[in-house]
Design a protein around this motif. Sequence first.
Motif, PDB file in Angstrom:
ATOM      1  N   ALA A 266     -70.132 -10.269  27.411  1.00 45.42           N
ATOM      2  CA  ALA A 266     -69.299  -8.959  27.614  1.00 45.42           C
ATOM      3  C   ALA A 266     -69.933  -8.049  26.740  1.00 45.42           C
ATOM      4  CB  ALA A 266     -67.882  -9.569  27.267  1.00 45.42           C
ATOM      5  N   LEU A 267     -71.180  -8.266  25.961  1.00 49.25           N
ATOM      6  CA  LEU A 267     -71.721  -7.461  25.111  1.00 49.25           C
ATOM      7  C   LEU A 267     -72.423  -6.326  25.828  1.00 49.25           C
ATOM      8  CD1 LEU A 267     -72.154  -6.714  21.942  1.00 49.25           C
ATOM      9  CD2 LEU A 267     -74.019  -8.052  22.148  1.00 49.25           C
ATOM     10  N   LYS A 268     -72.137  -5.035  25.481  1.00 52.05           N
ATOM     11  CA  LYS A 268     -72.729  -3.865  25.988  1.00 52.05           C
ATOM     12  C   LYS A 268     -74.104  -3.483  25.161  1.00 52.05           C
ATOM     13  CE  LYS A 268     -68.564  -1.749  27.745  1.00 52.05           C
ATOM     14  NZ  LYS A 268     -67.636  -0.630  27.722  1.00 52.05           N
ATOM     15  N   ASP A 269     -75.281  -3.000  26.007  1.00 49.76           N
ATOM     16  CA  ASP A 269     -76.295  -2.882  25.092  1.00 49.76           C
ATOM     17  C   ASP A 269     -76.135  -1.585  24.184  1.00 49.76           C
ATOM     18  OD1 ASP A 269     -77.659  -4.299  27.088  1.00 49.76           O
ATOM     19  OD2 ASP A 269     -78.448  -3.051  28.063  1.00 49.76           O
ATOM     20  N   GLY A 273     -76.213  -2.813  17.933  1.00 53.19           N
ATOM     21  CA  GLY A 273     -76.444  -2.635  16.557  1.00 53.19           C
ATOM     22  C   GLY A 273     -75.198  -2.610  15.830  1.00 53.19           C
ATOM     23  N   ARG A 274     -74.150  -2.646  16.382  1.00 54.38           N
ATOM     24  CA  ARG A 274     -72.801  -3.305  15.572  1.00 54.38           C
ATOM     25  C   ARG A 274     -72.446  -4.363  15.329  1.00 54.38           C
ATOM     26  NH1 ARG A 274     -68.311  -0.664  19.716  1.00 54.38           N
ATOM     27  NH2 ARG A 274     -67.019  -0.896  17.775  1.00 54.38           N
ATOM     28  N   TYR A 275     -73.395  -5.625  15.688  1.00 53.58           N
ATOM     29  CA  TYR A 275     -72.976  -6.965  15.358  1.00 53.58           C
ATOM     30  C   TYR A 275     -74.150  -7.176  14.177  1.00 53.58           C
ATOM     31  CZ  TYR A 275     -70.049  -7.206  19.387  1.00 53.58           C
ATOM     32  OH  TYR A 275     -69.062  -7.129  20.167  1.00 53.58           O
ATOM     33  N   ARG A 290     -79.000  -8.315  11.034  1.00 54.53           N
ATOM     34  CA  ARG A 290     -78.391  -7.312  12.244  1.00 54.53           C
ATOM     35  C   ARG A 290     -78.812  -7.812  13.536  1.00 54.53           C
ATOM     36  NH1 ARG A 290     -75.091  -3.461  12.234  1.00 54.53           N
ATOM     37  NH2 ARG A 290     -75.059  -3.174  10.122  1.00 54.53           N
ATOM     38  N   LEU A 291     -77.918  -7.770  14.810  1.00 49.43           N
ATOM     39  CA  LEU A 291     -78.513  -8.286  15.647  1.00 49.43           C
ATOM     40  C   LEU A 291     -79.446  -7.039  16.513  1.00 49.43           C
ATOM     41  CD1 LEU A 291     -78.056 -10.130  18.416  1.00 49.43           C
ATOM     42  CD2 LEU A 291     -75.950  -8.806  19.081  1.00 49.43           C
ATOM     43  N   ASP A 292     -80.642  -7.811  16.746  1.00 51.55           N
ATOM     44  CA  ASP A 292     -81.474  -6.833  17.307  1.00 51.55           C
ATOM     45  C   ASP A 292     -82.484  -7.782  18.501  1.00 51.55           C
ATOM     46  OD1 ASP A 292     -84.254  -5.412  17.957  1.00 51.55           O
ATOM     47  OD2 ASP A 292     -84.128  -4.550  15.958  1.00 51.55           O
ATOM     48  N   LYS A 293     -82.443  -7.231  19.590  1.00 49.27           N
ATOM     49  CA  LYS A 293     -83.092  -8.082  20.825  1.00 49.27           C
ATOM     50  C   LYS A 293     -84.543  -8.627  20.255  1.00 49.27           C
ATOM     51  CE  LYS A 293     -80.535  -6.316  24.709  1.00 49.27           C
ATOM     52  NZ  LYS A 293     -80.826  -5.504  25.804  1.00 49.27           N
ATOM     53  N   ARG A 294     -85.377  -7.571  19.473  1.00 47.60           N
ATOM     54  CA  ARG A 294     -86.582  -7.687  18.862  1.00 47.60           C
ATOM     55  C   ARG A 294     -86.801  -8.987  18.379  1.00 47.60           C
ATOM     56  NH1 ARG A 294     -87.909  -1.977  16.950  1.00 47.60           N
ATOM     57  NH2 ARG A 294     -85.670  -2.384  16.246  1.00 47.60           N
ATOM     58  N   ASP A 295     -85.742  -9.705  17.431  1.00 47.66           N
ATOM     59  CA  ASP A 295     -85.840 -10.528  16.710  1.00 47.66           C
ATOM     60  C   ASP A 295     -85.503 -11.808  17.346  1.00 47.66           C
ATOM     61  OD1 ASP A 295     -86.561  -8.791  14.580  1.00 47.66           O
ATOM     62  OD2 ASP A 295     -84.452  -8.304  13.798  1.00 47.66           O
TER      63      ASP A 295
END
Length: 323
Positions: A266-269, A273-275, A290-295
């Motif tokens: 349910a997480l929006k794109d 950055g808020r997670y 921090r939540l980052d797709k690149r990591d």
Amino acid sequence: MQLFLALCFLLGIPSGAPEIHSLKHFYTASTQVPNFPEFVQVGLVDELQITHFDSNTRRKVPKHDWVNKITEQDPEYWDRSTERNLERQQTFKVNINIMKKRLNQTGGVHILQTMYGCEWDDETDEVNGNWQYGYDGEDFISLDLKTETWIAPVQQAVPTKHKWDNDKADLVYLRNYLTTDCVDWLKKYVEFGRSSLMRKDLPSVSLLQKTPSSPLTCHATGFYPDRADLFWKKDEEELHEDVVKGEILPNHDGSFQMSVDLDLSALKDEDWGRYSCVFHLAGGQEVSKRLDKRDIRTNWKTNDGGQRLFISLSFSPVSFVPF
């Protein structure tokens, strides 16, 4: 000053900050609990387990090599402690039967627990002690060390309170043990195990995901001691929904690892950055990622035909009296 303290922690140099050390003993007697010994005793110094005894092995043993230094001063310590625990096992059996009669219980699962111990502030030299019993998960009776009387939070404990309050000699003994003998033992253990007890290692923290539809795993490994927590935050508030936390597990090198999963369905794109995933070590030190797709490390194919790597998580002298 804050930078100096941070460097001291990272380099493993003692900062000189005061420590409140603790020695705790836990005894658990049970009836009809599947695959669990009828009687178990563990000792902890600063929340680190140092001893173990159970009714299956019938032997009290040290959990760390440095604990065995006690035999340099007392070669018969483990034999004598084993015998005492065998005697205490019988006393706990008697007390469980007394409790069952008071509560009109017959069979079934029942658990009697005792926790006693002491604390010592190595800067002020202030000491404190406590002694308490619980039955079937509820408080039963506890010692008020200041007034040298027993507190009975339930009616069934009142007969025990009257009996033990009238035993003035035992109350004097318990006070002396908790404020003197227990503290002497605690100081010995702190001296023996200083390198282990003072050790603090921060972990490496990784974000792992098997497929785009899988939960996102925050994995922390290499930390010490095991008094730690790992959790997800959103906008600086800890998340409890859509989160599954794993157990703390040992690594082969003596350090520990743990993980916590976050459901991303349910997480929006725009909210990524808020997670953040936060590791918290006893004493206040933290690592935040921090939540980052690149990591994210994963097994799924990338657009260029490559494959991101997903790392598999493979884990390798006290007396008791009847109530």
